[in-house]
Design a protein around this motif. Structure first.
Motif, mmCIF file in Angstrom:
data_model
loop_
_atom_site.group_PDB
_atom_site.id
_atom_site.type_symbol
_atom_site.label_atom_id
_atom_site.label_comp_id
_atom_site.label_asym_id
_atom_site.label_seq_id
_atom_site.Cartn_x
_atom_site.Cartn_y
_atom_site.Cartn_z
ATOM 1 N N ASP A 192 -7.119 -4.852 -7.789
ATOM 2 C CA ASP A 192 -7.299 -4.035 -6.591
ATOM 3 C C ASP A 192 -6.204 -2.983 -6.471
ATOM 4 O O ASP A 192 -6.454 -1.859 -6.027
ATOM 5 N N TYR A 193 -4.994 -3.355 -6.858
ATOM 6 C CA TYR A 193 -3.874 -2.412 -6.788
ATOM 7 C C TYR A 193 -4.082 -1.262 -7.763
ATOM 8 O O TYR A 193 -3.835 -0.091 -7.445
ATOM 9 N N ASP A 221 0.830 -1.202 0.000
ATOM 10 C CA ASP A 221 0.000 0.000 0.000
ATOM 11 C C ASP A 221 0.867 1.255 0.000
ATOM 12 O O ASP A 221 0.529 2.248 -0.650
ATOM 13 N N ASP A 253 -3.601 -13.426 -2.151
ATOM 14 C CA ASP A 253 -4.485 -13.137 -1.021
ATOM 15 C C ASP A 253 -3.943 -13.749 0.265
ATOM 16 O O ASP A 253 -3.966 -13.119 1.332
ATOM 17 N N LYS A 307 -7.062 -0.255 -8.882
ATOM 18 C CA LYS A 307 -8.186 0.538 -8.357
ATOM 19 C C LYS A 307 -7.708 1.538 -7.308
ATOM 20 O O LYS A 307 -8.161 2.688 -7.274
ATOM 21 N N ALA A 308 -6.808 1.101 -6.423
ATOM 22 C CA ALA A 308 -6.281 1.996 -5.387
ATOM 23 C C ALA A 308 -5.538 3.172 -6.012
ATOM 24 O O ALA A 308 -5.684 4.324 -5.577
ATOM 25 N N ARG A 322 -8.025 5.550 -7.661
ATOM 26 C CA ARG A 322 -8.723 6.326 -6.633
ATOM 27 C C ARG A 322 -7.831 7.454 -6.114
ATOM 28 O O ARG A 322 -8.272 8.601 -5.987
ATOM 29 N N PRO A 342 -2.067 -7.415 -2.679
ATOM 30 C CA PRO A 342 -3.291 -7.153 -3.446
ATOM 31 C C PRO A 342 -3.240 -7.779 -4.828
ATOM 32 O O PRO A 342 -2.156 -8.011 -5.379
ATOM 33 N N SER A 343 -4.407 -8.046 -5.397
ATOM 34 C CA SER A 343 -4.464 -8.451 -6.797
ATOM 35 C C SER A 343 -4.113 -7.248 -7.664
ATOM 36 O O SER A 343 -4.172 -6.098 -7.217
#
Length: 351
Positions: free
Chosen positions: A274-275, A135, A265, A277-278, A281, A270-271
């Motif tokens: 998802d990575y 992250d 997981d 998408k972060a 965002r 993260p997939s």
């Protein structure tokens, strides 16, 4: 700067520098000069002053170099612009363009103490620790792509527009200049990429080589203290830069420090979806069409294959600066083949 995971070593004979000349230029006494074990492109040194303070010196390698390669002056310029914003880079101190001082151009920065992590699977960490590290990487590259390059004085750091087109042309030339064998996948990519470039996603400062081992983490916290190795930075397409950062999702661990095929997981990693998408965002960007994303990946796999080919040529010429250089050089063919596989995905969808 690198010592916790890759350490320092005595300066290699071919990379020795004139300590007395360096002292005269810097204006202080140097008690010890060591060479960091990392840094495949530009030799990097740890300077310990007589008062115990440590600095990092980064220089061009000796010998004949490819055009526009090893741009330590560009590295210095970008970290000098980013440092006042609070973005995590080492404090830049001085750039020396006078090659007569130690034989090549170099710059000096503060030495940042911390962890350099090489394996993106982060062995030995807990699920929560891995999630926090990943992250933080996402957060820092997102932050870079949100910086107004004009506001930090980097409006002349590159040419806005046609970033990928210029990059494909550049790396095709670099690849041909360092070619040691014919690689069919690279030939295919060199012909296919220029004809299939998607509309650009805007212009920001791009790092060009943002990956885990080009960051220094806090000794105990999941916090990046400094982003390293800005040699390939310029103004360009942020999504192309982020896709480079995501290549590891498509590269198996035995190919080039990737995580493809691992139980993400279970590990707390993260997939890719998802990575991404972060990142979208954090940078307030719209979703990306899958064909466009596949193109970015094909382009970046081509690009890193070309970089590895350059390393391979330097290994043959005896100018590669790192013990990891031979390993990196061996990855050219598999990376090129992975890149062409991404392009073939697009071709199959269009059929």
């Amino acid at each position: 700067m690198f010592e916790q995971f890759i350490g320092t070593k005595p300066v290699e004979e071919r990379h020795r520098i004139d300590a007395a000349a360096l002292e005269r230029f810097l204006g202080f006494k140097i008690a010890k000069i060591e060479q960091f074990k990392g840094g495949q492109s530009n030799p990097t040194y740890c300077l310990t002053a007589s008062d115990g303070k440590r600095f990092a010196l980064r220089k061009k390698p000796p010998g004949k170099l490819l055009p526009s390669a090893h741009a330590v002056d560009r590295e210095f310029k970008v970290i000098k612009a980013l440092y006042p914003t609070g973005f995590p880079v080492a404090k830049p101190l001085v750039l020396c363009e006078d090659e007569s001082v130690i034989g090549t151009m170099f710059y000096v920065m503060d030495c940042v103490e911390g962890r350099v992590l090489w394996d993106p699977a982060l062995p030995g960490m807990t699920r929560e620790q891995r999630a926090a590290i990943w992250d933080e990487k996402n957060k820092v590259i997102s932050r870079l792509h949100m910086i107004d390059y004009r506001a930090v004085g980097l409006e002349d750091f590159g040419k806005p527009g046609n970033y990928i087109g210029r990059q494909v042309e550049r790396w095709s030339k670099q690849y041909r200049a360092s070619e040691t064998q014919r690689i069919e996948a690279m030939d295919h990519l060199i012909g296919w990429l220029p004809k299939n470039i998607p509309p650009e996603a805007g212009t920001t400062v791009v790092h060009g080589d943002f990956r885990l081992d080009n960051t220094i983490f806090h000794p105990t916290e999941p916090r990046i203290l400094a982003v390293l190795d800005w040699e390939l930075s310029t103004l360009g397409d942020p999504l192309a830069d982020f896709a480079y950062h995501c290549m590891g999702f498509h590269i198996p661990p035995d190919k080039f420090r990737g995580v493809a095929g691992l139980p993400l997981d279970e590990l707390g990693i993260p997939s890719e979806a998802d990575y991404l998408k972060a990142y979208l965002r954090r940078t307030r960007r719209a979703a990306i069409d899958v064909k466009v994303w596949d193109f970015y990946l094909a382009y970046n796999l081509f690009r890193i294959a070309a970089i590895c080919q350059g390393i391979a040529k330097r290994v043959l010429d005896g100018t590669a600066a790192s013990q990891h250089a031979t390993e990196a050089a061996s990855k050219t063919v598999p990376l090129a083949e992975l890149g062409w596989q991404q392009a073939e995905k697009i071709l199959r969808r269009a059929a």
